[in-house]
Design a protein around this motif. Structure first.
Motif, PDB file in Angstrom:
ATOM      1  N   GLY A  87      52.744  -4.106  12.306  1.00 20.46           N
ATOM      2  CA  GLY A  87      52.954  -3.107  11.259  1.00 20.46           C
ATOM      3  C   GLY A  87      51.797  -2.962  10.305  1.00 20.46           C
ATOM      4  N   SER A  88      50.668  -3.631  10.583  1.00 23.07           N
ATOM      5  CA  SER A  88      49.542  -3.621   9.640  1.00 23.07           C
ATOM      6  C   SER A  88      48.596  -2.446   9.833  1.00 23.07           C
ATOM      7  N   GLY A  89      48.686  -1.735  10.941  1.00 24.13           N
ATOM      8  CA  GLY A  89      47.729  -0.658  11.185  1.00 24.13           C
ATOM      9  C   GLY A  89      48.232   0.340  12.199  1.00 24.13           C
ATOM     10  N   SER A  90      47.423   1.347  12.436  1.00 29.31           N
ATOM     11  CA  SER A  90      47.792   2.433  13.335  1.00 29.31           C
ATOM     12  C   SER A  90      47.221   2.197  14.723  1.00 29.31           C
ATOM     13  N   VAL A  91      47.584   3.072  15.647  1.00 27.39           N
ATOM     14  CA  VAL A  91      46.957   3.111  16.959  1.00 27.39           C
ATOM     15  C   VAL A  91      45.652   3.881  16.813  1.00 27.39           C
ATOM     16  N   LYS A  92      44.564   3.330  17.327  1.00 26.18           N
ATOM     17  CA  LYS A  92      43.264   3.996  17.251  1.00 26.18           C
ATOM     18  C   LYS A  92      42.684   4.144  18.647  1.00 26.18           C
ATOM     19  N   VAL A  93      42.219   5.343  18.949  1.00 28.15           N
ATOM     20  CA  VAL A  93      41.566   5.606  20.228  1.00 28.15           C
ATOM     21  C   VAL A  93      40.245   6.288  19.918  1.00 28.15           C
ATOM     22  N   ALA A  94      39.168   5.849  20.552  1.00 28.02           N
ATOM     23  CA  ALA A  94      37.854   6.405  20.255  1.00 28.02           C
ATOM     24  C   ALA A  94      36.988   6.429  21.496  1.00 28.02           C
ATOM     25  N   VAL A  95      36.068   7.377  21.527  1.00 23.84           N
ATOM     26  CA  VAL A  95      35.021   7.412  22.535  1.00 23.84           C
ATOM     27  C   VAL A  95      33.748   6.923  21.869  1.00 23.84           C
ATOM     28  N   THR A  96      33.122   5.902  22.434  1.00 27.33           N
ATOM     29  CA  THR A  96      31.909   5.348  21.861  1.00 27.33           C
ATOM     30  C   THR A  96      30.796   5.337  22.901  1.00 27.33           C
ATOM     31  N   PRO A  97      29.634   5.910  22.602  1.00 22.51           N
ATOM     32  CA  PRO A  97      28.518   5.899  23.546  1.00 22.51           C
ATOM     33  C   PRO A  97      27.734   4.600  23.446  1.00 22.51           C
TER      34      PRO A  97
END
Length: 310
Positions: free
Chosen positions: A140-150
């Motif tokens: 419960g401390s944070g959100s779901v994060k999705v990222a594209v990183t080069p």
């Protein structure tokens, strides 16, 4: 094993000072889930007081494998299972997906996966290999994060530049219609190719922007300023860090043929930000290092803004 890294796997080499299981080839999602130690579910159960009275409005997120309580959350909290993360990545990237690393932090409270995108790019004469990062919390401390990183293949630098022309990340809280939010994330990240095209233009502009030795020195001092009324030890430490960053600009083998330009400078800062050892490591150093890979590094962004403003 580190108190922060509970379990993980990595392809070919072990990050974070040798932690985790190493494999020679990128596994399928089913194998990656097992190798990373993420083959468990989060079960939501009622919360009771010591007198066995139910606590209304809250639930406990419990790990199925060992009954460990990962966190207490409101009853509006929607679980995103570990299997959901791999299913999301499989569907988004398709048949060409290759998992490079995945694992659990803080005894299952935080989890992540890293997958290589099928397509590579040649930008400013270098191979750029994009990755998709999926991170999630079960406490419960944070959100779901999705990222594209080069990532530059040559030295594995992460170059998370803040481009206004393309989206490369998505974040969602554990509430509401999770299915619709995940679909929105997929729609956003399908723009990853647009992001890489924009990145190519930015890199080429940086490559054409020449930098003098005086500018390099000035920018390094701006990025690593000397504190007012610094003690002799603090002054020596700052000078030491500045020299480290300077060496990465002038002496890094993979940057020798790039030329004296802004592209080389941003890469040198990226190398410093993601690979240099701090003067003092905190207990959660490794975890913070990974978080900076996901969210981007303020030092890299500041270097980018400096050269763009020149």
């Amino acid at each position: 094993m580190s108190a922060n890294v509970e379990s993980m796997f990595s392809v070919r080499e072990k990050p974070w000072h040798g932690l985790g299981t190493i494999v020679m080839e990128a596994p399928t999602s089913a194998d990656a889930l097992r190798l990373a130690g993420l083959d468990w579910m989060v079960v939501q159960e009622p919360v009771y007081t010591g007198c066995k009275e139910i606590v209304k409005g809250y639930k406990a997120n419990v790990r199925s494998s060992d009954r460990k309580v990962l966190g207490v959350v409101s009853d509006r909290y929607k679980v995103v299972q570990n299997t959901d993360a791999f299913s999301f990545t499989d569907e988004l990237l398709g048949k060409g997906v290759r998992y490079e690393t995945a694992g659990s932090l803080q005894e299952g409270k935080k989890v992540w996966l890293l997958a290589r995108l099928p397509k590579e790019y040649v930008i400013a004469g270098e191979r750029i290999s994009p990755y998709l990062v999926f991170s999630n919390t079960h406490d419960g401390s944070g959100s779901v994060k999705v990222a594209v990183t080069p990532v530059r293949v040559v030295c594995n630098n992460t170059l998370n530049l803040a481009l206004n022309t393309a989206k490369r990340s998505f974040s969602m809280i554990h509430a509401g219609n999770i299915h619709d939010k995940i679909q929105e994330a997929k729609d956003t990240l399908f723009m990853a190719e647009r992001y890489m095209d924009s990145l190519s233009i930015e890199f080429e502009q940086l490559r054409r922007q020449k930098m003098t030795d005086a500018q390099v020195k000035e920018y390094i001092e701006l990025l690593l300023p000397m504190e007012e009324e610094a003690t002799p030890i603090q002054s020596r430490n700052t000078v030491k860090l500045r020299r480290d960053m300077e060496r990465r600009y002038y002496d890094a083998p993979d940057l020798q043929k790039v030329g004296n330009n802004a592209y080389r400078f941003v890469n040198a800062v990226s190398d410093f930000a993601t690979h240099s050892s701090p003067l003092r490591k905190t207990a959660n150093y490794n975890e913070n290092l990974f978080a900076r890979t996901i969210d981007g590094n303020p030092l890299i962004d500041k270097a980018y803004q400096l050269v763009k403003a020149a």
